[in-house]
Scaffold this motif. Structure first.
Motif, short mmCIF file in Angstrom:
data_model
loop_
_atom_site.label_atom_id
_atom_site.label_comp_id
_atom_site.label_asym_id
_atom_site.label_seq_id
_atom_site.Cartn_x
_atom_site.Cartn_y
_atom_site.Cartn_z
N HIS A 218 -5.83 -49.00 27.95
CA HIS A 218 -5.24 -49.12 26.60
C HIS A 218 -5.71 -48.06 25.60
O HIS A 218 -5.63 -48.27 24.39
N ARG A 219 -6.24 -46.93 26.08
CA ARG A 219 -6.96 -46.05 25.14
C ARG A 219 -6.16 -44.91 24.54
O ARG A 219 -6.66 -44.24 23.63
N LEU A 220 -4.96 -44.61 25.06
CA LEU A 220 -4.22 -43.46 24.53
C LEU A 220 -3.13 -43.90 23.57
O LEU A 220 -2.59 -45.01 23.68
N MET A 221 -2.79 -43.02 22.67
CA MET A 221 -1.64 -43.23 21.78
C MET A 221 -0.37 -42.85 22.55
O MET A 221 -0.45 -42.12 23.54
N PRO A 222 0.80 -43.34 22.10
CA PRO A 222 2.02 -43.12 22.91
C PRO A 222 2.27 -41.67 23.30
O PRO A 222 2.53 -41.37 24.46
N ARG A 223 2.19 -40.73 22.36
CA ARG A 223 2.48 -39.33 22.71
C ARG A 223 1.43 -38.80 23.70
O ARG A 223 1.77 -38.11 24.65
#
Ligand code: KDG
Ligand code: MG
Length: 408
Positions: A218-223
């Motif tokens: 769950h650690r990255l942002m969508p882009r």
């Protein structure tokens, strides 16, 4: 046939398993799991204070109606605490049904679709070489699939589910003890620069057949997740797990637009309403719900059927915190499900765990072989249970290097 009583036990070897035992007037009992990792006392109390008093007198064979009674009757529906409590009841009622029919549960679902269910182990390393040793350790034991996590150079704590020092991978389990969480640090840029190369090195070292999985937790942002998914394509992953926080479902559209890497998501989902749109829009490839957290066998079987319509395969959650009862329920679903994908499997029976939950479900060559005993095929030794006490624990929390809170 009537339910005459039910009891809840909390405790176990190095884990606070929440075990429900439902007793009937015919002497048959059913067992279920409500272990909500690090919040174990909450489903236990929900069961004891609200649910068990309602169960007494009900006919345990009416598991569908009882599930509807629990879910519709809750008013404040869903959420992990309630769903884990319902999950335990539902599992125990299916256990009773199987014992009455004198059949293992997979027979009640439609029989076996396969002899063994492929599982994946957790390989992890403080650095790349350490990770390679860890993967070899599991490959040598016959595993066909491994999840790989690697310490990221230059991060003060090394990343999700990685040991701080080399050579510790065999015993590595993220430490959960105490109410105050350990604080970890995270840097998405460093991770995104480093990890794709590691995955490619693993592919080169272990060849085309090893199934390689990786958990972003769950650690990255969508882009970022879309860019990361594109950058790991050369490693030909079996799946990329939880690339973004699971509640932002539109993120999955962006990832799909940029990459064909298979996406697995769902370990924090509690119901079919958390994943029906993702499944229907074919934005994921594997659904990771756990039978306990998602409310039991009854609703999870419906999720599996919906997933099957959309070529989404199962990859049930099976972290070390899952009780052998949850893993047994999943073993029966895995034996049956036409759209089975893989199973995460980490409760590799320690002698203490086997003594508490005797069963003949077994693991051979990286496959789970389901028990043919009636019901779930797992028993519970109450004398053993008396040896254990509840010990509070907590997941780590994550901050960026400047102190900003992030996702564990
Ligand atoms: O309770 C949280 C764990 O189950 C979770 O961190 C494990 O991500 C996990 C996994 O894939 O098993
Ligand atoms: Mg995960």
């Amino acid at each position: 046939m009537k339910i005459i009583d039910a009891k809840v036990f909390v405790g176990g070897p190095a884990k606070n398993y929440v075990t429900l035992k439902i007793m009937t007037d015919q002497g048959i009992y059913g067992l279920g799991d409500a272990t909500l990792n690090n919040r174990e006392t909450l489903p236990a109390q929900y069961l004891t204070d609200y649910l068990i008093p309602n169960l007494v007198g009900m006919d345990p064979r009416n598991s569908e109606d009882i599930w509807q009674f629990l879910y519709r009757g809750a008013y404040f529906r869903r959420g992990p605490i309630a769903m884990a409590a319902f999950g335990a009841i539902d599992m125990a009622l299916w256990d009773i049904k199987g014992k009455l029919a004198n059949m293992p549960l997979y027979q009640l679902f439609g029989g076996k679709s396969r002899d063994g269910a492929m599982v994946y182990a957790h390989a992890t390393g403080a650095d790349t070489e350490d990770l390679m040793d860890s993967i070899s350790y599991y490959v040598d034991q016959g595993y066909k699939a491994v999840r790989v996590q690697c310490g990221v150079p230059g991060m003060p704590t090394k990343g999700y589910a990685v040991p701080e020092s080399k050579g510790a991978f065999r015993n590595h389990i993220t430490s959960y003890s105490g109410i105050r969480p350990k604080v970890e640090t995270w840097d998405s840029d460093k991770y995104m620069r480093f990890m794709p190369g590691v995955l490619e090195e693993i592919r080169d070292r272990f060849g085309p057949d090893l199934k390689i999985l990786h958990d972003v937790h769950h650690r990255l942002m969508p882009r970022e997740a879309a860019a990361f998914a594109k950058s790991v394509e050369p490693a030909n992953l079996f799946w990329l797990e939880d690339p973004t926080p699971a509640e932002d479902q539109d993120a999955l559209t962006l990832i799909r637009q940029h990459s064909t890497v298979p996406i697995a998501i769902g370990e924090v989902f509690n119901s079919i309403y958390d994943c029906n749109k993702l499944i229907e829009r074919e934005l994921i490839d594997f659904i990771r719900v756990a039978v306990t957290y998602a409310g039991g066998i009854t609703p999870v079987k419906r999720i599996v059927d919906l997933a099957g319509l959309h070529h989404v395969r199962t990859g049930f959650h099976g972290a070390p915190s899952h009780s052998p009862l949850c893993m047994a329920a999943q073993a029966h679903l895995n034996a049956w499900a036409p759209n089975f994908g893989i199973q995460e499997y980490l409760v590799l029976g320690t002698p203490e765990c086997d003594a508490l939950f005797p069963s003949d479900h077994r693991m051979e060559n990286g496959m789970v072989l389901v028990s043919d005993a009636p019901g779930l095929g797992v028993d519970f030794d109450e004398k053993e249970a008396a040896r254990y006490e509840y010990a509070p624990g907590s997941h780590p929390v994550v901050r960026l290097e400047d102190g900003t809170m992030w996702n564990y």
